[in-house]
Design a protein around this motif. Structure first.
Motif, PDB file in Angstrom:
ATOM      1  N   ALA A 105       0.830  -1.205   0.000  1.00 53.57           N
ATOM      2  CA  ALA A 105       0.000   0.000   0.000  1.00 53.57           C
ATOM      3  C   ALA A 105       0.865   1.257   0.000  1.00 53.57           C
ATOM      4  CB  ALA A 105      -0.935  -0.009   1.205  1.00 53.57           C
ATOM      5  N   ARG A 106       1.953   1.233   0.758  1.00 56.88           N
ATOM      6  CA  ARG A 106       2.870   2.380   0.772  1.00 56.88           C
ATOM      7  C   ARG A 106       3.468   2.613  -0.610  1.00 56.88           C
ATOM      8  NH1 ARG A 106       7.237   1.062   5.102  1.00 56.88           N
ATOM      9  NH2 ARG A 106       8.274   2.778   4.008  1.00 56.88           N
ATOM     10  N   GLY A 107       3.926   1.546  -1.240  1.00 60.80           N
ATOM     11  CA  GLY A 107       4.519   1.664  -2.568  1.00 60.80           C
ATOM     12  C   GLY A 107       3.517   2.135  -3.604  1.00 60.80           C
ATOM     13  N   ALA A 108       2.311   1.578  -3.553  1.00 62.65           N
ATOM     14  CA  ALA A 108       1.267   1.983  -4.498  1.00 62.65           C
ATOM     15  C   ALA A 108       0.903   3.450  -4.299  1.00 62.65           C
ATOM     16  CB  ALA A 108       0.031   1.096  -4.336  1.00 62.65           C
ATOM     17  N   ALA A 109       0.830   3.886  -3.051  1.00 61.25           N
ATOM     18  CA  ALA A 109       0.508   5.287  -2.769  1.00 61.25           C
ATOM     19  C   ALA A 109       1.585   6.216  -3.309  1.00 61.25           C
ATOM     20  CB  ALA A 109       0.322   5.500  -1.261  1.00 61.25           C
ATOM     21  N   ALA A 110       2.852   5.821  -3.165  1.00 60.42           N
ATOM     22  CA  ALA A 110       3.955   6.641  -3.686  1.00 60.42           C
ATOM     23  C   ALA A 110       3.854   6.764  -5.200  1.00 60.42           C
ATOM     24  CB  ALA A 110       5.295   6.042  -3.284  1.00 60.42           C
ATOM     25  N   LEU A 111       3.559   5.661  -5.872  1.00 59.03           N
ATOM     26  CA  LEU A 111       3.422   5.697  -7.335  1.00 59.03           C
ATOM     27  C   LEU A 111       2.219   6.539  -7.752  1.00 59.03           C
ATOM     28  CD1 LEU A 111       4.286   1.990  -8.175  1.00 59.03           C
ATOM     29  CD2 LEU A 111       5.684   4.009  -8.652  1.00 59.03           C
ATOM     30  N   ALA A 112       1.083   6.323  -7.097  1.00 60.13           N
ATOM     31  CA  ALA A 112      -0.131   7.071  -7.444  1.00 60.13           C
ATOM     32  C   ALA A 112       0.061   8.568  -7.224  1.00 60.13           C
ATOM     33  CB  ALA A 112      -1.317   6.550  -6.626  1.00 60.13           C
ATOM     34  N   ALA A 113       0.755   8.930  -6.158  1.00 56.34           N
ATOM     35  CA  ALA A 113       0.993  10.345  -5.870  1.00 56.34           C
ATOM     36  C   ALA A 113       1.927  10.984  -6.901  1.00 56.34           C
ATOM     37  CB  ALA A 113       1.579  10.510  -4.469  1.00 56.34           C
ATOM     38  N   ASN A 114       2.621  10.159  -7.649  1.00 55.39           N
ATOM     39  CA  ASN A 114       3.567  10.660  -8.638  1.00 55.39           C
ATOM     40  C   ASN A 114       3.144  10.353 -10.068  1.00 55.39           C
ATOM     41  OD1 ASN A 114       6.035  11.949  -7.302  1.00 55.39           O
ATOM     42  ND2 ASN A 114       5.475  10.236  -5.987  1.00 55.39           N
ATOM     43  N   GLY A 115       1.836  10.263 -10.283  1.00 60.77           N
ATOM     44  CA  GLY A 115       1.310  10.227 -11.635  1.00 60.77           C
ATOM     45  C   GLY A 115       1.001   8.878 -12.242  1.00 60.77           C
ATOM     46  N   TYR A 116       1.264   7.802 -11.526  1.00 63.61           N
ATOM     47  CA  TYR A 116       0.876   6.488 -12.054  1.00 63.61           C
ATOM     48  C   TYR A 116      -0.626   6.334 -11.820  1.00 63.61           C
ATOM     49  CZ  TYR A 116       5.775   5.505 -12.666  1.00 63.61           C
ATOM     50  OH  TYR A 116       7.073   5.558 -13.090  1.00 63.61           O
ATOM     51  N   SER A 117      -1.357   6.162 -12.910  1.00 62.05           N
ATOM     52  CA  SER A 117      -2.815   6.279 -12.831  1.00 62.05           C
ATOM     53  C   SER A 117      -3.552   4.967 -12.623  1.00 62.05           C
ATOM     54  CB  SER A 117      -3.343   6.945 -14.108  1.00 62.05           C
ATOM     55  OG  SER A 117      -3.020   6.157 -15.253  1.00 62.05           O
ATOM     56  N   ASN A 118      -2.888   3.838 -12.738  1.00 60.03           N
ATOM     57  CA  ASN A 118      -3.578   2.556 -12.648  1.00 60.03           C
ATOM     58  C   ASN A 118      -2.796   1.631 -11.714  1.00 60.03           C
ATOM     59  OD1 ASN A 118      -5.145   0.314 -13.062  1.00 60.03           O
ATOM     60  ND2 ASN A 118      -4.929   0.283 -15.283  1.00 60.03           N
ATOM     61  N   VAL A 119      -2.749   2.011 -10.435  1.00 59.93           N
ATOM     62  CA  VAL A 119      -1.958   1.280  -9.447  1.00 59.93           C
ATOM     63  C   VAL A 119      -2.871   0.666  -8.403  1.00 59.93           C
ATOM     64  CG1 VAL A 119      -0.110   1.455  -7.744  1.00 59.93           C
ATOM     65  CG2 VAL A 119      -0.084   2.929  -9.750  1.00 59.93           C
ATOM     66  N   LYS A 120      -2.578  -0.587  -8.076  1.00 58.76           N
ATOM     67  CA  LYS A 120      -3.305  -1.288  -7.024  1.00 58.76           C
ATOM     68  C   LYS A 120      -2.293  -1.976  -6.115  1.00 58.76           C
ATOM     69  CE  LYS A 120      -7.481  -2.167  -9.745  1.00 58.76           C
ATOM     70  NZ  LYS A 120      -7.419  -0.895 -10.333  1.00 58.76           N
ATOM     71  N   ALA A 121      -2.699  -2.221  -4.882  1.00 59.27           N
ATOM     72  CA  ALA A 121      -1.859  -2.939  -3.920  1.00 59.27           C
ATOM     73  C   ALA A 121      -2.494  -4.297  -3.643  1.00 59.27           C
ATOM     74  CB  ALA A 121      -1.730  -2.148  -2.626  1.00 59.27           C
ATOM     75  N   LEU A 122      -1.678  -5.342  -3.664  1.00 61.51           N
ATOM     76  CA  LEU A 122      -2.169  -6.679  -3.343  1.00 61.51           C
ATOM     77  C   LEU A 122      -2.485  -6.742  -1.859  1.00 61.51           C
ATOM     78  CD1 LEU A 122      -2.747  -9.614  -4.145  1.00 61.51           C
ATOM     79  CD2 LEU A 122      -0.312 -10.096  -3.805  1.00 61.51           C
ATOM     80  N   GLN A 123      -3.705  -7.130  -1.557  1.00 61.68           N
ATOM     81  CA  GLN A 123      -4.183  -7.180  -0.167  1.00 61.68           C
ATOM     82  C   GLN A 123      -3.414  -8.201   0.655  1.00 61.68           C
ATOM     83  OE1 GLN A 123      -8.254  -8.344  -0.015  1.00 61.68           O
ATOM     84  NE2 GLN A 123      -8.425  -8.124   2.185  1.00 61.68           N
ATOM     85  N   SER A 124      -3.108  -9.333   0.077  1.00 63.60           N
ATOM     86  CA  SER A 124      -2.360 -10.360   0.796  1.00 63.60           C
ATOM     87  C   SER A 124      -0.892 -10.235   0.408  1.00 63.60           C
ATOM     88  CB  SER A 124      -2.931 -11.740   0.463  1.00 63.60           C
ATOM     89  OG  SER A 124      -2.954 -11.941  -0.937  1.00 63.60           O
TER      90      SER A 124
END
Length: 145
Positions: A105-124
């Motif tokens: 989730a941290r990594g996905a948030a960093a990418l999304a905050a920097n313009g990556y528009s289709n990012v998801k975090a694996l729940q498990s």
């Protein structure tokens, strides 16, 4: 109840979308800390994998070398938060993963905050992916054979 079960319950209670909250860092706000992230379950992540999503392993180097999702690229979460650039187009579907979901989730948030528009975090995590029989690579074993 394991920590993974507790994390899954937390993710479910929050409707599959979380905002990165990192209490172990300084109290100053970063763009990633306020960016909501879509969380995807294991089956949906595998569907994304089959559809060509790029998987990013945000675990530590020793975890990566013990095995990782086949075709994934490695960007430890601390480095990704500092330099949120990966070698994919910003509109490419991306799924981040770790051992249990929090670093993903941290990594996905960093990418999304920097313009990556289709990012998801694996729940498990990786262990669940491996246990499901989905494609993995083991660098040490793969090089030996």
């Amino acid at each position: 109840m394991t920590i993974i079960d507790k994390l899954r319950q937390w993710f479910e209670r929050h409707g599959g979308s979380i905002a990165h909250q990192n209490a172990n860092r300084s109290t100053r706000s970063s763009p990633a800390s306020d960016t909501p992230v879509d969380v995807v379950d294991l089956g949906s992540a595998f569907d994304a994998y089959q559809a060509g999503a790029r998987f990013i392993d945000v675990r530590e180097p020793n975890e990566w070398t013990e095995g990782h999702i086949a075709g994934a690229v490695h960007h430890p979460v601390d480095a990704l938060e500092t330099h949120p650039e990966v070698s994919v187009a910003r509109d490419t579907p991306v799924v981040t993963y770790c051992a249990a979901g929090l670093r993903a989730a941290r990594g996905a948030a960093a990418l999304a905050a920097n313009g990556y528009s289709n990012v998801k975090a694996l729940q498990s995590g990786y262990a669940d992916w491996h246990a499901a029989g989905y494609p993995v690579e083991h660098p040490d074993a793969d090089q030996a054979g």
